[in-house]
Design an enzyme around this catalytic site. Structure first.
Site, short mmCIF file in Angstrom:
data_model
loop_
_atom_site.label_atom_id
_atom_site.label_comp_id
_atom_site.label_asym_id
_atom_site.label_seq_id
_atom_site.Cartn_x
_atom_site.Cartn_y
_atom_site.Cartn_z
N SER A 83 1.10 -1.71 0.05
CA SER A 83 -0.28 0.27 0.23
C SER A 83 0.55 1.06 -0.38
O SER A 83 1.48 1.30 -1.33
CB SER A 83 -0.58 -0.32 1.46
OG SER A 83 -1.73 0.82 0.91
N ASP A 96 10.15 5.65 -10.17
CA ASP A 96 10.00 5.98 -11.18
C ASP A 96 10.55 6.88 -11.44
O ASP A 96 10.97 7.44 -12.20
CB ASP A 96 8.53 5.93 -11.37
CG ASP A 96 7.32 4.85 -10.94
OD1 ASP A 96 8.05 3.57 -11.53
OD2 ASP A 96 6.46 4.58 -11.34
N LYS A 142 0.03 -4.32 -3.77
CA LYS A 142 -1.65 -3.53 -3.32
C LYS A 142 -2.01 -2.25 -3.97
O LYS A 142 -1.22 -1.31 -3.40
CB LYS A 142 -1.48 -3.97 -1.74
CG LYS A 142 -3.19 -2.59 -1.81
CD LYS A 142 -3.52 -2.86 -0.38
CE LYS A 142 -4.51 -2.34 0.07
NZ LYS A 142 -4.81 -1.22 0.17
#
Length: 577
Positions: free
Chosen positions: A303, A314, A328
């Site tokens: 999460s 990223d 998740k």
């Protein structure tokens, strides 16, 4: 076969919902239109009234309806759940990190046939710790009421309460001459510290351990980072998110904001329609956008932990080290219900800066055996690109840039943990040697301590899982049933059985490293709490060793993140493979 009442309630509820769906199809209407919902609720309401009136036995209305609700929600996803009024306080505690109580973990155990509830770990600085309660204390009375038949839940409810209210706790303390002790003190507002430890390790690494994402997490991480940067030894930062199951999304955004420029996009949420879309960007000035950063993850990182790690990956701001994360990519929100209940409901999926969704399981589709399908496979996972053009893939969690294989948990280590041999030994050892135990940075399980632990274990009471013996017994029966058992075969079985007999002393020595870790963690918890556990455990840590090697290898950090490449303007495009 007789159906249970819970199953019957579930059939009633699903039948009520399914019927109007068929009608809606016949009328060429949307399945979830208002009329269909109204008909469903009307059918269920009428059905339950008939059931309550004519069923042969008395029905517990609250229990039956809750069972039906929970069964319905279980068929959606594991994160959408009904929270009745009696559980809302506990839920809010998880979100805010605060509650009224004494500040301690509890443990329910049965020792020599006697059940009891034990203190298993007071928080550092908590009312319980300051009053003198210790791990291993068995609670026998609260405010004069015996707890002999109480469960840990009941004890917990009695210990919790409004701040500044008084209580008296009586315990039995093992390995103490005056074993029955009574403590009188006030409850307080307990604040769960999401950063139990930060400090310098491996000569030049500033280490921050983050255990959860509550309302205090971002501020605690920021303060730890600022303090570490004041230390001239710190040249690199490690953020440890291992076993961090997540929490509030805003905490993840703010923590990412400590390391990237203000206004950086971290997350997009997308729900059923355009109106549910929301973009999250960092809103605070960073602490440091240049210092080399590594994030540690494992299968328990989920999460908000995955948002933090995935966004930093990223954006090519951090090297991710460890194991693939949980996966998740769903976001929940709470909705108020009548009579003080709550619904925690999945409202959206989240997409990190490259544009990828990291959700592992597709809860809308099942396999033939009833298990859920994965969102992607290796052949269907789309490729996305980081800020500097590195390939990353959707689905299945966050894949680390540097993989670290954890040590396999051996059965004897599991047996020691399961039966609390490490816990009980630490209680005894600290009672006898507490004044002579060094601080976490210097403590180690010496030969003397380990041998003392070996002597502490009673071989007559130590229970192995005996998997080899059980399988050998099964094989004997199979050989007999299939006609292979004769005197020669039986003799071979006897030889093998003798070879597979457990030698406790040998097994303890063979797995000393892992067992010593357990012992050390429990001893540190008695004296230095969770802070001491973390500080002591990171001295021997493969993940941190990998981070140290990476940081100390010239240009390795830049190579892994492809920092020499020109940043791409668009990182969200993916192609099917």
């Amino acid at each position: 076969m007789k159906k249970t009442l819970k199953y019957f309630a579930w059939v009633c509820l699903t039948a009520a919902i399914a019927a109007p769906i068929a009608l809606a199809d016949d009328d060429n209407k949307a399945v979830n239109d208002d009329a269909a919902v109204a008909r469903s609720l009307d059918i269920f309401n009428s059905l339950y009234k008939e059931l309550n009136t004519f069923y042969v036995d008395t029905i517990d209305a609250q229990k039956t309806i809750e069972n039906a609700i929970n069964a319905m929600l279980e068929d959606i996803d594991p994160y959408t759940e009904y929270i009745p009024a009696k559980e809302t306080d506990e839920f809010m505690t998880m979100s805010t990190g605060e509650y009224g109580g004494i500040g301690s973990y509890l443990m329910e155990r049965t020792i020599d046939g006697r059940k009891g509830v034990y203190i298993s770990g007071p928080y550092e600085g908590s009312p319980a710790a300051r009053a003198g309660l210790r791990s291993g204390d068995r609670i026998i009375m609260i405010d004069g009421d015996s707890t002999a038949s109480w469960t840990s839940d009941k004890v917990s409810k009695r210990l919790k309460g409004q701040a500044n209210t008084h209580l008296t706790v009586t315990v039995v303390r093992p390995y103490d001459e005056d074993s029955v002790k009574t403590f009188s003190f006030n409850r307080e507002t307990i604040s769960v510290n999401p950063v139990p430890y930060y400090g310098v390790t491996r000569d030049n690494i500033g280490y921050i351990d983050l255990t959860t994402f509550n309302e205090k997490s971002a501020q605690q991480v920021r303060e730890a980072l600022i303090e570490l940067k004041k230390d001239p030894r710190v040249k690199n930062i490690v953020l440890d998110l291992r076993s961090n199951g997540g929490g509030i999304v805003e905490g993840a955004i703010q923590i990412v904001g400590c390391f990237v420029p203000k206004g950086t996009q971290v997350l997009q949420m997308r729900g059923r329609d355009k109106s549910s879309e929301r973009t999250y960007k960092t809103t605070v000035d960073p602490v440091d956008t240049e210092i080399p950063l590594a994030v540690l993850i494992d299968g328990g990182s989920a999460s908000a932990s995955e948002i933090t790690a995935g966004a930093l990956q990223d954006l090519d701001r951090a090297v991710i080290i460890g194991m693939r994360s949980f996966g998740k990519g769903l976001v929940q929100s709470t909705r108020s219900l009548p009579y003080d209940g709550m619904l925690k409901v999945t409202i959206a999926k989240y997409y990190i800066p490259s544009g990828r969704l990291i959700q592992e399981v597709d809860y809308g589709n099942r396999n033939e055996d009833g298990t859920y399908k994965k969102t992607t496979t290796d052949s269907t996972a789309r490729v996305f690109y980081t800020a500097h053009g590195r390939k990353v893939r959707e689905g299945g969690g966050i894949e680390p840039d540097l993989k670290v294989e954890p040590r396999e948990l051996k059965r004897i280590v599991y047996n020691i943990m399961r039966d609390h041999w490490d816990f009980d030994f630490a209680t005894k050892y600290v009672a006898e040697h507490g004044q002579d135990i060094p601080d976490p940075a210097d403590f180690q399980v010496t030969d003397e301590i380990f041998n003392e632990f070996k002597s502490f274990i009673n071989p007559q009471k130590f229970e192995y899982d005996k998997v080899c013996e059980q399988q050998l017994t099964t094989l004997r029966k199979t050989a007999t049933a299939e006609g292979y058992m004769n005197d020669s075969t039986a003799a071979q079985f006897d030889r093998l059985e003798a070879m597979l007999k457990h030698d406790l002393d040998h097994d303890l020595d063979l797995h000393r490293r892992d067992i010593a870790y357990l012992i050390g963690q429990e001893i540190m918890d008695r004296l230095y709490y969770q802070r001491g556990q973390v500080q002591n455990s990171i001295k021997d840590d493969e993940y941190l060793d990998a981070a140290k090697k990476m940081f100390d290898t010239p240009n390795e950090f830049a190579r892994l993140l492809n920092l020499k490449a020109k940043p791409t303007k668009k990182t969200t495009k993916g192609k099917k493979r």
